[in-house]
Motif scaffolding. Structure first.
Motif, PDB file in Angstrom:
ATOM      1  N   SER A 122       0.877  -1.380  -0.042  1.00 42.24           N
ATOM      2  CA  SER A 122      -0.078  -0.094   0.006  1.00 42.24           C
ATOM      3  C   SER A 122       0.743   1.166   0.106  1.00 42.24           C
ATOM      4  O   SER A 122       1.729   1.532   0.955  1.00 42.24           O
ATOM      5  N   PHE A 123       0.492   2.265  -0.948  1.00 45.71           N
ATOM      6  CA  PHE A 123       1.474   3.447  -1.082  1.00 45.71           C
ATOM      7  C   PHE A 123       0.640   4.296  -0.339  1.00 45.71           C
ATOM      8  O   PHE A 123      -0.539   4.699  -0.408  1.00 45.71           O
ATOM      9  N   LEU A 124       1.350   5.015   0.706  1.00 49.30           N
ATOM     10  CA  LEU A 124       0.645   5.912   1.719  1.00 49.30           C
ATOM     11  C   LEU A 124       0.226   7.357   0.923  1.00 49.30           C
ATOM     12  O   LEU A 124       1.285   7.941   0.244  1.00 49.30           O
ATOM     13  N   LEU A 125      -0.948   7.804   1.044  1.00 52.56           N
ATOM     14  CA  LEU A 125      -1.353   8.986   0.457  1.00 52.56           C
ATOM     15  C   LEU A 125      -0.535  10.337   1.037  1.00 52.56           C
ATOM     16  O   LEU A 125      -0.204  11.100   0.465  1.00 52.56           O
ATOM     17  N   LYS A 126       0.123  10.227   2.426  1.00 55.31           N
ATOM     18  CA  LYS A 126       1.074  11.184   2.798  1.00 55.31           C
ATOM     19  C   LYS A 126       2.213  11.174   2.109  1.00 55.31           C
ATOM     20  O   LYS A 126       2.896  12.365   2.133  1.00 55.31           O
ATOM     21  N   ASN A 127       2.735  10.368   1.181  1.00 57.73           N
ATOM     22  CA  ASN A 127       3.715  10.435   0.230  1.00 57.73           C
ATOM     23  C   ASN A 127       3.484  11.435  -0.977  1.00 57.73           C
ATOM     24  O   ASN A 127       4.442  11.698  -1.548  1.00 57.73           O
ATOM     25  N   LEU A 128       2.377  11.680  -0.917  1.00 57.84           N
ATOM     26  CA  LEU A 128       2.040  12.732  -2.164  1.00 57.84           C
ATOM     27  C   LEU A 128       1.575  14.043  -1.582  1.00 57.84           C
ATOM     28  O   LEU A 128       1.444  14.155  -0.460  1.00 57.84           O
ATOM     29  N   LYS A 129       2.014  15.016  -2.701  1.00 49.42           N
ATOM     30  CA  LYS A 129       1.715  16.373  -2.342  1.00 49.42           C
ATOM     31  C   LYS A 129       0.382  16.740  -2.395  1.00 49.42           C
ATOM     32  O   LYS A 129      -0.547  15.668  -2.647  1.00 49.42           O
ATOM     33  N   ASP A 130      -0.042  17.826  -1.620  1.00 46.88           N
ATOM     34  CA  ASP A 130      -1.388  18.008  -1.334  1.00 46.88           C
ATOM     35  C   ASP A 130      -2.126  18.265  -2.933  1.00 46.88           C
ATOM     36  O   ASP A 130      -3.285  17.591  -3.393  1.00 46.88           O
ATOM     37  N   THR A 131      -1.431  18.952  -3.765  1.00 44.92           N
ATOM     38  CA  THR A 131      -1.923  18.875  -4.929  1.00 44.92           C
ATOM     39  C   THR A 131      -2.095  17.565  -6.014  1.00 44.92           C
ATOM     40  O   THR A 131      -2.935  17.552  -6.713  1.00 44.92           O
ATOM     41  N   GLU A 132      -1.331  16.769  -5.553  1.00 41.46           N
ATOM     42  CA  GLU A 132      -0.955  15.265  -6.352  1.00 41.46           C
ATOM     43  C   GLU A 132      -2.411  14.517  -5.773  1.00 41.46           C
ATOM     44  O   GLU A 132      -3.050  13.762  -6.716  1.00 41.46           O
ATOM     45  N   ARG A 133      -2.849  14.697  -4.652  1.00 39.82           N
ATOM     46  CA  ARG A 133      -3.812  14.193  -4.131  1.00 39.82           C
ATOM     47  C   ARG A 133      -5.201  14.583  -4.708  1.00 39.82           C
ATOM     48  O   ARG A 133      -6.195  13.644  -5.080  1.00 39.82           O
ATOM     49  N   MET A 134      -5.112  15.947  -4.951  1.00 39.06           N
ATOM     50  CA  MET A 134      -6.442  16.573  -5.501  1.00 39.06           C
ATOM     51  C   MET A 134      -6.411  15.996  -6.976  1.00 39.06           C
ATOM     52  O   MET A 134      -7.713  15.649  -7.331  1.00 39.06           O
ATOM     53  N   GLN A 135      -5.313  16.009  -7.436  1.00 43.97           N
ATOM     54  CA  GLN A 135      -5.449  15.774  -9.097  1.00 43.97           C
ATOM     55  C   GLN A 135      -5.683  14.176  -9.281  1.00 43.97           C
ATOM     56  O   GLN A 135      -6.434  13.636 -10.160  1.00 43.97           O
ATOM     57  N   LEU A 136      -5.360  13.364  -8.242  1.00 46.34           N
ATOM     58  CA  LEU A 136      -5.617  11.815  -8.122  1.00 46.34           C
ATOM     59  C   LEU A 136      -7.188  11.602  -8.136  1.00 46.34           C
ATOM     60  O   LEU A 136      -7.942  10.908  -9.090  1.00 46.34           O
TER      61      LEU A 136
END
Length: 217
Positions: free
Chosen positions: A190-204
């Protein structure tokens, strides 16, 4: 009478075809300067054409540097913007070059038609401000696409269930794989979401809701 009718229709058809050719010729003559400019300019280095001015209300930024460096350019007819009226699905043929690998042909595709993309912009604005037009960059932070902050570890089914056909009834295993695909990490765990930037989470989340096609490919 039976012979005269086909002859008359034949003349009408030839006249209409001639008028169409003349009309296209006039349009080309009137836009000669624009046509030459289109062949000389690489619009794939234009931030507005790439919709970078809308990010994070976009679908990713990992290739932005390649576009801005001029490594991607439209093929001949793709440079003519007045032909976009026929390109409803927003599919473009282009050339992509790497210094060591040379140039190869690629296909570029926006994730929706111009109308569909305009509709999603309006929906974001209405959800955030109640108005059809707004500052998309600010509005994104007031929508459901911004609900996953840095404290959330995993993308879970209750967050995105029903957003699109891909997540109509999602499992945790599927969502883990989607996040890994988006993050371009190895296909295990499982890849943790905290490893993504805020903008990357929104884009996902926006990609998952609007058109998850690139997450499947």
């Amino acid at each position: 009478m039976l012979r005269f009718l086909p002859l008359k229709l034949g003349r009408l058809y030839r006249c209409l075809k001639l008028l169409l050719v003349l009309g296209l010729s006039v349009v080309l003559l009137m836009n000669t300067h624009t046509l030459f400019a289109s062949f000389q300019k690489n619009e794939l280095t234009d931030r507005r054409f790439l919709n970078l001015n809308k990010c994070p209300a976009c679908f990713g930024t990992s290739w932005c540097r390649k576009f801005m460096n001029g490594q991607v350019s439209f093929e001949t007819w793709g440079r003519l913007r007045f032909l976009d009226v026929f390109n409803v699905k927003n599919v473009f043929f282009a050339q992509y070059g790497e210094p060591r690998e040379g140039t190869r042909r690629i296909v570029l595709k926006r994730l929706g038609s111009n109308q569909e993309l305009a509709d999603i912009d309006q929906k974001i604005c209405k959800r955030a401000t109640g108005r059809p037009r707004c500052d998309l960059i600010q509005a994104m932070y007031k929508t459901e696409f911004a609900r996953l902050n840095g404290d959330v570890r995993l993308l879970t089914p209750d967050v995105v269930e029903g957003w699109s056909d891909l997540v109509h009834c999602p499992s945790q295993r599927l969502l883990d794989r989607i996040v890994r695909r988006y993050a371009e990490t190895k296909d295990s765990g499982s890849f943790l979401l905290k490893n993504l930037k805020d903008t990357e989470r929104m884009q996902l989340l926006m990609t998952l809701a609007f058109n998850p096609e690139p997450l499947v490919l």
